[in-house]
Design an enzyme around this catalytic site. Sequence first.
Site, short mmCIF file in Angstrom:
data_model
loop_
_atom_site.label_atom_id
_atom_site.label_comp_id
_atom_site.label_asym_id
_atom_site.label_seq_id
_atom_site.Cartn_x
_atom_site.Cartn_y
_atom_site.Cartn_z
N TYR A 1 38.67 44.91 48.60
CA TYR A 1 38.97 44.06 47.50
C TYR A 1 37.96 44.43 46.46
O TYR A 1 36.72 44.35 46.70
CB TYR A 1 39.24 42.65 47.83
CG TYR A 1 39.27 41.95 46.26
CD1 TYR A 1 40.46 41.69 45.89
CD2 TYR A 1 38.35 41.64 45.60
CE1 TYR A 1 40.62 40.65 44.49
CE2 TYR A 1 38.23 40.69 44.60
CZ TYR A 1 39.47 40.38 44.02
OH TYR A 1 39.65 39.64 42.60
N GLU B 1 41.76 43.47 38.79
CA GLU B 1 41.36 43.55 40.15
C GLU B 1 42.15 44.70 40.79
O GLU B 1 43.44 45.06 40.45
CB GLU B 1 41.54 42.31 40.99
CG GLU B 1 42.88 41.79 40.78
CD GLU B 1 43.06 40.52 41.98
OE1 GLU B 1 41.84 39.68 41.84
OE2 GLU B 1 44.17 40.05 42.29
#
Lengths: 291, 378
Positions: free
Chosen positions: B102, B190
């Site tokens: 992530y 993201e």
Amino acid sequence: MSILVDENTRLIIQGITGNEGQFHGSQMIAYGTNVVGGVVPGRGGETCLDRPVFDTVAQAVAATGANASVIYVPAAFAADAALEAIDAGLPLVVIITEGIPTLDMMTVYWEARHRGTVVIGPNCPGVISPGKAKVGIMPGHIHRPGRVGVISRSGTLTYEIVNELTANGLGQSTCIGIGGDPIVGTSFVDALKMFAADPDTDAVVVIGEIGGTDEEVAAEYVKAEFRKPVVGFIAGLTAPPGKRMGHAGAIIAGGKGTAAEKIAALNAAGIPVAQRPDQVAGLVKQALGQK
Amino acid sequence: MMKIHEYQAKNILARYGIPTPKGRVAETADEAVKAAGELALPIAIKAQVHVGGRGKAGGIKLARKTEEVGPLASAILGMNIKGSVVRKVLVETGVDIRQEIYLGLIVDRASKHMVLMASAAGGVEIEEVAAQTPEKILKVPLKRHLGMPAYVARQTAVFLGLPPAAGRPFAAIAQGLYRAFVECDCSLAEINPLVVTGDGSLIACDAKMNFDDNALYRHPEIAALRDEGEEEPLETDARRHRVSYVKLDGRIGCLVNGAGLAMATMDVVKHFGGAPANFLDIGGGARPEQVVEALRIITADPNVNTILFNIFGGIVRCDRVAEGILTAQQKLSLKLPIVIRLSGTNEELAREMLKDAGLIAMPTMSAACKKAVEISQR
């Protein structure tokens, strides 16, 4: 006493010749605020509202001895106007403008910290010390001089509550609209610290809303070291998650920033929270031991 | 907080040098098959919707053979995922996944910095990781004047346990993400997952970008990416008329000046046992034209059976607001009961103006909310 603005405030208006600047400028003058001039690039040498207009903030400060600025400049230029006011060495800059990009405001925030400038706003009604000075857009007549401080993220909701305070015989020392954006120059804690040091403020009303954690941080601070009574109100119990409720900063993001969390945090710090705006004045009276 | 689709976010990130799988967006099964013809197998078919959790909802499928692409795409197109109907799919080359990372950037309101977030526990929602194993997330505040220094990227790569050879490509991705964030005025960007492939290279397999509404004026190319099909139609309508509106599912249509007061009005309606149909802020100034647009939008919601005005005028002239209400009432031939609270300059004049219009005028916010609840429940 009072905080931030008073009879010694010498105010310049950035954007004085615009619609907002002129309208609210005349309202502030009518209230008795000492407006000493205005700044509009390219309009230096003119007069507006019987006040001299300057091309730059630095010129305005040199000529008038100004010690505060209020900004009514459109959003695309407001952050730059604030940086100019900070650079000119003004200790207080109040940004009324709504719609300033967050990253621009981040730059203003850190520059202000670096220079020791107090920035109020943006996206706020401004600051008023009733009977002394009004810097912003709030209706002056609903306020009365007194000993209750008010700190709020909202505009008209603050007027609603201030109106109730006044109707209940509770005057105000200073009312600060800290603004509804995700990043504002002055937090609840910053404002509470100023009220802590003001001998003429006996109690403080904190008016918060969904989004961010500023109210929770304020609750921690009050619990740890704030020694005057505090009463709260939090708007947005019925707000759905993930939706921006008008103010850029009023959004429950990733499940965080709910009204319920904020109310719980304030209660845990011993702060009574009104369920309706019209209950705030009663809670303040109780907190002050009045009937 | 404008949202865009995965394929749009990947297009933007690719411009900042971030590797993404080869692929194309398709609106029909035929287009999907055509797009697949240019791609190596296996092929991922991914629903393009703004809501999260589309994988679990069956919105992402993998085709192992070219013949599977058509049927899978037609199964996903038209699917309803948490209220969002799938109108587009992204057809792209599947990736050989060794590890999922992530990598995200947000504006952190508390610290007033942008914050880089990274975790080796990628591929799942970061909120879940944050709730269960917060120690698996690295958070680095990035100072505005320093940007994303290379050393921060190196430290992050070490935290993630990336193979040494991936250090430089990772730094390029992290710095590219930062530049995209700042130059596009994001509120969130993201990559999840950022995949480490079998051969050790890095590739952004999913991406999400949200943008600061206040900055859209200087990014017309981003504002043009808005997918109105993902929005509540009344909210789109309201936005076009510069009315701040959020639809809810109650019966009392609320019109208020100011966002904080509008939220508080909804809360007080609920407090008295009613249910607000919406949030609506007509602006602190409550101009008559805004009042007309606002009433039109509110009454377009069939659930609304009562209208509640709460105007704290202050400097605003209440007679001007009253004028707007009367105009709207005529223009829209309104039949619904209207409860109104007006407070401010010229409020007596305003009440006089509205007296014969069949409105129910109440003196305070609480009284008006209570009255609206009573009427709505009749």
